[in-house]
Design a protein around this motif. Structure first.
Motif, PDB file in Angstrom:
ATOM      1  N   ARG A  84     -67.057 -68.698   7.957  1.00 15.66           N
ATOM      2  CA  ARG A  84     -66.227 -69.773   8.520  1.00 15.66           C
ATOM      3  C   ARG A  84     -64.839 -69.256   8.864  1.00 15.66           C
ATOM      4  NH1 ARG A  84     -66.627 -75.547   7.788  1.00 15.66           N
ATOM      5  NH2 ARG A  84     -68.363 -75.149   6.379  1.00 15.66           N
ATOM      6  N   ALA A  85     -64.284 -68.422   7.995  1.00 14.35           N
ATOM      7  CA  ALA A  85     -62.949 -67.866   8.254  1.00 14.35           C
ATOM      8  C   ALA A  85     -62.961 -67.008   9.510  1.00 14.35           C
ATOM      9  CB  ALA A  85     -62.481 -67.055   7.049  1.00 14.35           C
ATOM     10  N   VAL A  86     -63.969 -66.182   9.660  1.00 18.87           N
ATOM     11  CA  VAL A  86     -64.072 -65.323  10.846  1.00 18.87           C
ATOM     12  C   VAL A  86     -64.269 -66.156  12.094  1.00 18.87           C
ATOM     13  CG1 VAL A  86     -65.483 -63.572  11.974  1.00 18.87           C
ATOM     14  CG2 VAL A  86     -64.908 -63.326   9.558  1.00 18.87           C
ATOM     15  N   GLU A  87     -65.142 -67.155  12.026  1.00 24.17           N
ATOM     16  CA  GLU A  87     -65.435 -67.985  13.191  1.00 24.17           C
ATOM     17  C   GLU A  87     -64.217 -68.755  13.676  1.00 24.17           C
ATOM     18  OE1 GLU A  87     -68.589 -70.349  11.694  1.00 24.17           O
ATOM     19  OE2 GLU A  87     -70.103 -68.755  11.852  1.00 24.17           O
ATOM     20  N   THR A  88     -63.307 -69.078  12.768  1.00 22.17           N
ATOM     21  CA  THR A  88     -62.099 -69.827  13.147  1.00 22.17           C
ATOM     22  C   THR A  88     -60.911 -68.908  13.389  1.00 22.17           C
ATOM     23  OG1 THR A  88     -61.678 -70.196  10.774  1.00 22.17           O
ATOM     24  CG2 THR A  88     -62.794 -71.952  11.980  1.00 22.17           C
ATOM     25  N   GLY A  89     -61.152 -67.606  13.437  1.00 27.52           N
ATOM     26  CA  GLY A  89     -60.078 -66.657  13.704  1.00 27.52           C
ATOM     27  C   GLY A  89     -59.126 -66.437  12.555  1.00 27.52           C
ATOM     28  N   LEU A  90     -59.594 -66.741  11.332  1.00 27.10           N
ATOM     29  CA  LEU A  90     -58.723 -66.643  10.167  1.00 27.10           C
ATOM     30  C   LEU A  90     -59.142 -65.516   9.224  1.00 27.10           C
ATOM     31  CD1 LEU A  90     -58.528 -70.475   9.453  1.00 27.10           C
ATOM     32  CD2 LEU A  90     -56.639 -69.057  10.285  1.00 27.10           C
ATOM     33  N   GLY A  91     -60.083 -64.710   9.659  1.00 29.84           N
ATOM     34  CA  GLY A  91     -60.625 -63.687   8.776  1.00 29.84           C
ATOM     35  C   GLY A  91     -59.608 -62.699   8.257  1.00 29.84           C
ATOM     36  N   ALA A  92     -58.555 -62.429   9.029  1.00 24.45           N
ATOM     37  CA  ALA A  92     -57.565 -61.437   8.618  1.00 24.45           C
ATOM     38  C   ALA A  92     -56.583 -61.975   7.586  1.00 24.45           C
ATOM     39  CB  ALA A  92     -56.799 -60.930   9.842  1.00 24.45           C
ATOM     40  N   GLN A  93     -56.480 -63.274   7.459  1.00 23.34           N
ATOM     41  CA  GLN A  93     -55.480 -63.844   6.564  1.00 23.34           C
ATOM     42  C   GLN A  93     -56.068 -64.674   5.432  1.00 23.34           C
ATOM     43  OE1 GLN A  93     -54.240 -65.944  10.305  1.00 23.34           O
ATOM     44  NE2 GLN A  93     -53.466 -67.455   8.860  1.00 23.34           N
TER      45      GLN A  93
END
Length: 220
Positions: A84-93
């Protein structure tokens, strides 16, 4: 208890789970809206698939300021949170740790945090461990930081006592859900000075609601 399948209850918008989630997310949006400029650190205990935070952060104007660590023991839920984090562009943070959320060592380097999420925890541990975890929030939360927590309101209703324990630990109540809505959500701000994090001191033992309340969950 299949804690991955348990999340299926969120798919029914009229369920208590979905209504509680909306309440938690609304309060989290308010906290992020009111956060001072600069970085915002968030930690989440027993984070499940991360929807408490990720469902808010994906579309929030402060998303770029947030760094978060989600701790979840169930590998399937932790994997779902990472996706979910990766899909929403939040994987790095948004870091997802597959581990025991009761161990303070998993929060080292991220606490004291601006926001501490303790959702889905207090209904699955003993009353004594609830009190102990409330006190442990003094080491997880910075001065002026916010704890958002949940607890069911089945008889005997522990929510008033939880509020009292937070007050004794140096927190002021900002918001509490009404008694009749079918769930408990509380928001408390820390007014004291953070305690030292003690990585070796376990905060709680996750027993699980079915084991704690066999009268309400006889098949458990």
């Amino acid at each position: 208890m299949d804690w991955s399948a348990w999340h299926g209850g969120y798919d029914d918008p009229g369920s208590w789970q979905a209504r509680r989630l909306r309440a938690v997310q609304e309060r989290l949006r308010e906290v992020l809206d009111g956060a001072p400029p600069g970085g915002v650190r968030v930690v989440s205990l027993c984070a499940g698939d991360g929807r408490d935070l990720l469902g808010v952060l994906a579309g929030h104007s402060r998303r770029g300021d947030v760094r978060a660590r989600l701790v979840e023991l169930d590998a399937r839920n932790a994997g779902a949170a990472r996706r979910r984090a990766v899909e929403t562009g939040l994987g790095a943070q948004v870091e997802v740790v597959t581990g025991d959320a009761a161990l303070p060592v998993h929060y080292a380097g991220m606490v004291p945090a601006d926001v501490v999420l303790v959702c889905g925890v207090f209904g699955n541990i003993t009353d004594a461990d609830v009190e102990r975890t409330v006190r442990a929030c003094r080491a997880l939360c910075r001065t002026g930081g916010t704890v958002i927590w949940t607890r069911h309101r089945e008889v005997p209703d522990l929510v008033p006592r939880i509020g009292g324990w937070f007050a004794e630990a140096g927190f002021e109540q900002l918001w509490l859900s009404a008694p009749g809505v079918g769930y408990g959500v509380g928001v408390h701000r820390f007014t004291g000075a953070p305690d030292e994090l003690r990585p070796e001191q376990r905060m709680f033992d996750f027993v699980g609601y079915p084991a704690l309340r066999p009268d309400l969950w006889p098949e458990g």
